[in-house]
Design a protein around this motif. Structure first.
Motif, PDB file in Angstrom:
ATOM      1  N   ARG A  31      -0.978  -2.770  -3.802  1.00  0.00           N
ATOM      2  CA  ARG A  31      -2.379  -2.853  -3.395  1.00  0.00           C
ATOM      3  C   ARG A  31      -2.959  -1.447  -3.411  1.00  0.00           C
ATOM      4  O   ARG A  31      -2.233  -0.456  -3.384  1.00  0.00           O
ATOM      5  CB  ARG A  31      -2.500  -3.471  -1.995  1.00  0.00           C
ATOM      6  CG  ARG A  31      -1.992  -4.904  -1.917  1.00  0.00           C
ATOM      7  CD  ARG A  31      -1.872  -5.368  -0.485  1.00  0.00           C
ATOM      8  NE  ARG A  31      -3.160  -5.341   0.193  1.00  0.00           N
ATOM      9  CZ  ARG A  31      -3.315  -5.511   1.505  1.00  0.00           C
ATOM     10  NH1 ARG A  31      -2.252  -5.700   2.276  1.00  0.00           N
ATOM     11  NH2 ARG A  31      -4.514  -5.485   2.045  1.00  0.00           N
ATOM     12  N   SER A  32      -4.275  -1.366  -3.439  1.00  0.00           N
ATOM     13  CA  SER A  32      -4.936  -0.062  -3.469  1.00  0.00           C
ATOM     14  C   SER A  32      -4.601   0.726  -2.215  1.00  0.00           C
ATOM     15  O   SER A  32      -4.441   0.166  -1.123  1.00  0.00           O
ATOM     16  CB  SER A  32      -6.453  -0.243  -3.588  1.00  0.00           C
ATOM     17  OG  SER A  32      -6.780  -0.949  -4.770  1.00  0.00           O
ATOM     18  N   SER A  78      -4.018  -8.265  -9.371  1.00  0.00           N
ATOM     19  CA  SER A  78      -5.290  -7.547  -9.512  1.00  0.00           C
ATOM     20  C   SER A  78      -5.018  -6.048  -9.480  1.00  0.00           C
ATOM     21  O   SER A  78      -5.173  -5.398  -8.442  1.00  0.00           O
ATOM     22  CB  SER A  78      -6.262  -7.938  -8.392  1.00  0.00           C
ATOM     23  OG  SER A  78      -6.507  -9.324  -8.420  1.00  0.00           O
ATOM     24  N   GLU A 100     -16.586  -0.729 -13.755  1.00  0.00           N
ATOM     25  CA  GLU A 100     -15.456  -0.451 -12.883  1.00  0.00           C
ATOM     26  C   GLU A 100     -14.194  -0.105 -13.651  1.00  0.00           C
ATOM     27  O   GLU A 100     -13.223   0.368 -13.089  1.00  0.00           O
ATOM     28  CB  GLU A 100     -15.161  -1.657 -11.984  1.00  0.00           C
ATOM     29  CG  GLU A 100     -14.786  -2.931 -12.741  1.00  0.00           C
ATOM     30  CD  GLU A 100     -15.995  -3.759 -13.114  1.00  0.00           C
ATOM     31  OE1 GLU A 100     -15.819  -4.925 -13.486  1.00  0.00           O
ATOM     32  OE2 GLU A 100     -17.130  -3.222 -13.008  1.00  0.00           O
ATOM     33  N   ASP A 143      -5.073  -2.141  -9.439  1.00  0.00           N
ATOM     34  CA  ASP A 143      -5.981  -1.017  -9.241  1.00  0.00           C
ATOM     35  C   ASP A 143      -5.856  -0.137 -10.481  1.00  0.00           C
ATOM     36  O   ASP A 143      -4.793   0.409 -10.769  1.00  0.00           O
ATOM     37  CB  ASP A 143      -5.579  -0.252  -7.978  1.00  0.00           C
ATOM     38  CG  ASP A 143      -6.468   0.951  -7.710  1.00  0.00           C
ATOM     39  OD1 ASP A 143      -6.729   1.721  -8.651  1.00  0.00           O
ATOM     40  OD2 ASP A 143      -6.891   1.124  -6.555  1.00  0.00           O
ATOM     41  N   GLN A 148      -1.973   8.269  -2.700  1.00  0.00           N
ATOM     42  CA  GLN A 148      -1.813   8.360  -4.147  1.00  0.00           C
ATOM     43  C   GLN A 148      -1.357   9.749  -4.582  1.00  0.00           C
ATOM     44  O   GLN A 148      -0.594   9.891  -5.532  1.00  0.00           O
ATOM     45  CB  GLN A 148      -3.124   7.982  -4.845  1.00  0.00           C
ATOM     46  CG  GLN A 148      -3.445   6.509  -4.776  1.00  0.00           C
ATOM     47  CD  GLN A 148      -4.434   6.070  -5.840  1.00  0.00           C
ATOM     48  OE1 GLN A 148      -4.584   6.706  -6.880  1.00  0.00           O
ATOM     49  NE2 GLN A 148      -5.124   4.962  -5.578  1.00  0.00           N
ATOM     50  N   ASN A 154      -6.836   2.827 -11.438  1.00  0.00           N
ATOM     51  CA  ASN A 154      -6.409   4.225 -11.321  1.00  0.00           C
ATOM     52  C   ASN A 154      -4.933   4.319 -10.957  1.00  0.00           C
ATOM     53  O   ASN A 154      -4.212   5.197 -11.447  1.00  0.00           O
ATOM     54  CB  ASN A 154      -7.269   4.940 -10.276  1.00  0.00           C
ATOM     55  CG  ASN A 154      -8.692   5.131 -10.737  1.00  0.00           C
ATOM     56  OD1 ASN A 154      -8.943   5.380 -11.910  1.00  0.00           O
ATOM     57  ND2 ASN A 154      -9.643   4.986  -9.825  1.00  0.00           N
ATOM     58  N   LYS A 193       0.816  -1.218   0.000  1.00  0.00           N
ATOM     59  CA  LYS A 193       0.000   0.000   0.000  1.00  0.00           C
ATOM     60  C   LYS A 193       0.848   1.266   0.000  1.00  0.00           C
ATOM     61  O   LYS A 193       0.430   2.302   0.490  1.00  0.00           O
ATOM     62  CB  LYS A 193      -0.933   0.000   1.207  1.00  0.00           C
ATOM     63  CG  LYS A 193      -2.014  -1.067   1.143  1.00  0.00           C
ATOM     64  CD  LYS A 193      -3.029  -0.888   2.253  1.00  0.00           C
ATOM     65  CE  LYS A 193      -4.171  -1.881   2.129  1.00  0.00           C
ATOM     66  NZ  LYS A 193      -5.209  -1.690   3.162  1.00  0.00           N
TER      67      LYS A 193
END
Length: 733
Positions: free
Chosen positions: A139-140, A172, A374, A174, A146, A176, A111
Motif C-alpha cells: 500500500r502507499s 492497485s 495521475e 502506487d 519510501q 511511484n 505500508k
C-alpha cells in the motif's frame, strides 16, 4: 559462548532448554560439536510463540532458521512483543540484529511497516544473508518510509546478495512505489548528496585512485559538447572527466512523463546513424535516427525539447568519453517504431494502424498519447550522476496490474536488463500490452551478455493464439530453456488465414515447456511442430488442451514417443484421454520417463480391465518411472487393486510416489490394496496420497486400511465429506 565448550554433553543438554533464544542461538555450534541437536527446542518455541503449524506440503529442514526468520519479520512489523516472553527478551541483545543473519527471504508488506527503523547494523546483517525480496499486499506509504525503502533496496540489491525480487497481490499499484522497486531491481541508482551511501563512497574513492594513474582523454574529444554541459560536469564530478562519467539513467524523483524518453532527432538526417553503446559491452552498434514529433500543449515542452537536444549532443561524444563497460547512455531513449494503435503480427512485426498513414508509422513517438494525469509521473529524467549497479537475476510480478504507461516503463527496463535470468509475469492484465513485452524481449535478446533463460507468462485472457506467442518467443530466444504460458480465454475473433499461420518452429534449446491452453481447439500441427523442434525437452506440461478429434491427440502422443526421447517428466491435466489406451502404453514402453502425471483425464473411463492389465504390465517392465500421479481418473477399487501388482517380487517397477486422489476409491478397495502390499514384503513405495476418496462410507474399515498401510509407506489422507462434495457439485450444475 566459549565457556560452554568444555561442559560435558549431559550437562549441556540440560542447559539448552533453559536458555533464551539469544544464548540458544549462540550455543548452537558448541552443541553440534557435542553431538547434540537443538531442533526440538526451536520447534517447541515455534509452537509456543508463533502458534501456527507449518504447511504440511513443506518439510522443515532447520527449525532454528525457520523460527528466527519468522521472529525477525514479526518484530519488524510490530506484531510480536518480545517483552511478553522471557525467552524472547534480553536487554543485552537487539532482536532484529540477532535474527537478521538468518533471513534469506525478506518479506515487506502493506505500508512497509518497520522499514524506517532498520539501523545500519541490521542492514549490514541483511545484506549478507538476504537472497530474495518479496513485496506482499503493498500500500502507499509516506515519503520518509519510501526514502528508507529506497536505501534498503540499494543496500540489499546493489551492495548485497539479493537475486530475486517478487511483487505479489498488489491490485492497485502506487505508480511511484512500483517505479522505485523496479528501477532499483534493474540496477539503477541516483546518488543523493543529502544521504550518501558509504559503499558508493568507498567505490568512488577506489575508482578515483585508479583513474589518477590512467591517461586523460584527448582534449579535442571533449570539445564536441557544449561548454555549459562540461562546466556542469566538472563542477559536480571533477574526476569523472578523466574516467568517463557513467550514463544518465533513472532518477527516482517523479516528473512529467512527457518531459523524457522521446529523443528528438530532427537535427539529424534520416539516413544518418550514430554510435550506440550497448549495455554491458564495450562495442558500439549503429542506431538509425528517426524523426519524432514533439508532444504539444504540455507543460514544460520547451524544457523537454532542450533536454532531448542535450541527449543527442551527448550521444555524439559518448563513444569517446563514456568508456565504462556498463554504459547505458541511450538505455531509455530508443523509440519503438509503432504508435499506440499498432498491432503486432507475430511473424512480421507491427501492422500499421488503420488511422495512420504508412509513412507515419515509424515516426510516432513512444509517448505521443499521454496517459491520465495521475500516471504521467511514471518515467523520470536522467540527470548526471545516475548510475547502474548490480541488478537482480529473477523478477516475479504476480497479480500486479500494469497500465499502459507502467508496462512501457517495465519494457524500458527489460530492453537492457542483461543480468535477468528468470522473468515471471502472472495476472498483470496486460491485454494488448503483451505486444510491448514481446518487443522489449526481442530488444533484450540482441544485447550482448543477455542471460534470460526462463520466461513465464499467465493471465486470464490472451490477445494472440498461445502457440503463435510461443513461436515468437522461441524465435526471439532460441536458447530459452524454460517457457511457461497459461491462459483461460482467447480474445481474438479474426479467422485464421494462410498468411497468419505461424511458421514451423525452429530447433531450440527448450528443456521445460508448460502451456495451459484456452478453451478453443488448438492447431495440432503447431503443437507437433514445437515438440519436434524441442529435441532436448526434459519436462512437458499440457493443461486443458482441446483437440478437434481424437486422432489429433494420438498424433501428439506418437510424436512424444518418437521425437522426445530425452523427456523425463510428463504432465497432462484436464484432457480427455479415454480412447488413448494403446498410445499411452506405447509411450510407457518407448520412453525413459521418471515422473508421469495424468490428472483428471478420464483415463480409466472405458475399457478398464483390458487397459489396466496393459498399463500395469508396461509399468512393471519400466524401471525408470519413480513418480506416478493418477488423480481424478475414475480408477475405482478394481483399478487400485490392480496397481498393487506393481510391487510384486518379479516387478522391475521403481515407483516410490503414488497419487490416487479423487478416484472414487471406497474403504473395501483400500483395504484390499493394503493387504496385497503386505504380502509383497519390502516394497519401494514410500508415499501414497489417497485424498478426496469415498473413505467416509465406512470409517471403521477405512481406519483399518490406513493402519495396515502405515507399516508400509507414508499415507496422506483427509476427512473429505463425499456427500457434501456431491451436493455442492449438483448445486452448481
Amino acid at each position: 559462548m566459549p565457556e560452554t565448550v568444555g561442559l560435558p554433553a549431559v550437562v549441556l543438554q540440560g542447559i539448552l532448554p533453559l536458555l533464551n533464544i539469544y544464548y540458544l542461538e549462540r550455543i548452537e555450534q558448541a552443541a553440534v560439536k557435542k553431538g547434540l541437536s537443538t531442533q526440538s527446542i526451536w520447534c517447541k518455541l515455534w509452537n509456543d510463540v508463533m502458534k501456527s503449524k507449518p504447511s504440511r506440503f513443506g518439510t522443515v529442514t532447520c527449525w532454528r532458521k525457520k523460527f528466527l526468520e519468522a521472529f525477525f519479520h514479526n518484530v519488524l512489523r510490530g506484531i510480536l512483543n518480545v517483552s511478553s516472553d522471557e525467552r524472547l527478551n534480553d536487554q543485552r541483545f537487539s532482536p532484529l540484529v540477532h535474527s537478521a543473519r538468518h533471513v534469506s527471504e525478506l518479506t515487506i508488506c502493506n505500508k512497509q511497516q518497520g522499514v524506517s527503523e532498520l539501523t545500519p547494523a541490521v542492514l549490514e546483517c541483511l545484506a549478507r544473508s538476504v537472497e530474495s525480496l518479496k513485496f506482499l499486499h503493498l500500500r502507499s506509504s509516506d515519503q520518509a518510509t519510501q526514502r528508507s525503502l529506497r536505501l534498503l533496496l540499494h543496500r540489499l540489491i546493489h551492495h548485497g546478495q539479493v537475486k530475486r525480487v517478487s511483487l505479489l497481490s498488489w491490485p492497485s499499484p502506487d505508480i511511484n512505489l512500483l517505479v522505485l522497486i523496479l528501477s532499483i531491481s534493474a540496477g539503477f541508482w541516483q546518488k543523493q548528496t543529502s544521504c550518501p551511501c558509504t559503499f558508493c563512497l568507498k567505490k568512488t574513492l577506489n575508482d578515483n585512485s585508479q583513474v589518477l594513474q590512467e591517461k586523460r582523454p584527448e582534449k579535442g574529444l571533449l570539445q564536441s559538447s557544449s561548454s555549459a554541459d562540461l562546466s556542469h560536469m566538472h563542477s559536480k564530478h571533477n574526476v569523472e572527466e578523466d574516467m568517463g562519467s557513467q550514463s544518465a539513467l533513472l532518477s527516482l524523483q517523479p516528473l512529467n512523463i512527457s518531459h523524457s524518453v522521446v529523443t528528438d532527432c530532427s537535427d539529424c538526417s534520416s539516413a544518418e546513424t550514430l554510435p550506440r553503446r550497448v549495455p554491458g559491452s564495450t562495442h558500439c552498434k549503429k542506431a538509425t535516427c528517426q524523426k519524432s514529433s514533439l508532444p504539444t500543449n504540455t507543460v514544460g515542452s520547451k524544457a523537454a525539447s532542450t533536454s532531448r537536444k542535450n541527449l543527442i549532443s551527448g550521444s555524439d561524444i559518448q563513444g569517446s568519453i563514456r568508456t565504462e563497460p556498463d554504459d547505458l547512455y541511450d538505455f531509455i531513449f530508443s523509440v519503438p517504431s509503432m504508435g499506440e494503435g499498432g498491432v503486432l503480427n507475430m511473424n512480421q512485426g507491427y501492422k500499421e494502424s488503420a488511422k495512420e498513414k504508412p509513412s507515419e508509422v515509424s515516426t510516432v513517438p513512444l509517448f505521443d498519447d499521454l496517459p491520465p494525469v495521475e500516471e504521467r509521473s511514471i518515467i523520470s529524467q536522467f540527470p548526471d550522476g545516475a548510475h547502474r549497479f548490480r541488478s537482480v537475476r529473477a523478477l516475479n510480478l504476480h497479480n500486479v496490474p500494469l497500465t499502459l504507461s507502467s508496462c512501457r516503463f517495465l519494457c524500458h527496463l527489460l530492453r537492457s536488463w542483461v543480468s535477468l535470468e528468470r522473468l515471471t509475469m502472472a495476472y498483470n492484465d496486460l491485454g494488448a500490452n503483451i505486444f510491448l513485452i514481446v518487443e522489449a524481449l526481442s530488444a533484450l535478446s540482441r544485447c550482448p551478455g543477455c542471460s534470460l533463460s526462463m520466461f513465464s507468462m499467465s493471465d486470464f485472457t490472451t490477445y494472440v493464439p498461445t502457440l503463435d506467442l510461443a513461436n515468437t518467443i522461441l524465435t526471439t530466444f532460441p536458447s530459452l530453456q524454460l517457457l511457461s504460458l497459461s491462459y483461460d480465454l482467447e480474445n481474438h475473433n479474426e479467422k485464421e488465414t494462410s498468411e497468419d499461420i505461424p511458421a514451423e518452429f525452429k530447433e531450440n534449446q527448450l528443456k521445460q515447456l508448460e502451456i495451459r491452453f484456452p478453451q478453443d481447439p488448438l492447431p495440432v500441427g503447431s503443437l507437433i511442430s514445437v515438440l519436434k523442434a524441442s529435441t532436448l525437452l526434459l519436462e512437458l506440461s499440457l493443461d486443458n488442451a482441446t483437440f478437434s478429434c481424437t486422432e489429433d491427440l494420438k498424433c501428439v502422443l506418437h510424436t512424444l514417443a518418437e521425437h522426445n526421447k530425452a523427456l523425463r517428466r510428463l504432465s497432462f491435466h484436464d484432457m480427455k484421454m479415454t480412447d488413448m489406451h494403446s498410445e499411452i502404453v506405447l509411450l510407457l514402453n518407448s520412453s525413459s520417463l521418471e515422473e508421469i502425471k495424468f490428472s483428471f483425464c478420464r483415463l480409466f473411463e472405458r475399457g478398464t480391465e483390458e487397459f489396466l492389465s496393459a498399463f500395469v504390465d508396461a509399468l512393471r517392465k519400466n524401471p525408470s518411472v519413480k513418480i506416478l500421479k493418477l488423480c481424478g481418473n475414475r480408477l475405482g477399487n478394481d483399478g487400485l487393486t490392480a496397481l498393487a501388482d506393481l510391487y510384486n517380487p518379479d516387478s522391475l517397477c521403481s515407483i516410490h510416489y503414488l497419487d490416487v486422489s479423487s478416484n472414487c476409491i471406497k474403504p473395501e478397495g483400500l483395504l484390499h490394496f493394503a493387504k496385497k502390499l503386505e504380502r509383497c514384503g519390502k516394497i519401494k513405495l514410500k508415499h501414497l496420497s489417497i485424498s478426496q476418496n469415498l473413505l467416509d462410507r465406512d470409517p471403521v474399515m477405512a481406519q483399518e486400511a490406513l493402519q495396515s498401510l502405515e507399516g508400509v509407506c507414508c499415507v496422506v489422507s483427509d476427512n473429505w465429506d463425499s456427500a457434501q462434495a456431491f451436493a455442492d457439485h449438483v448445486s452448481v450444475m
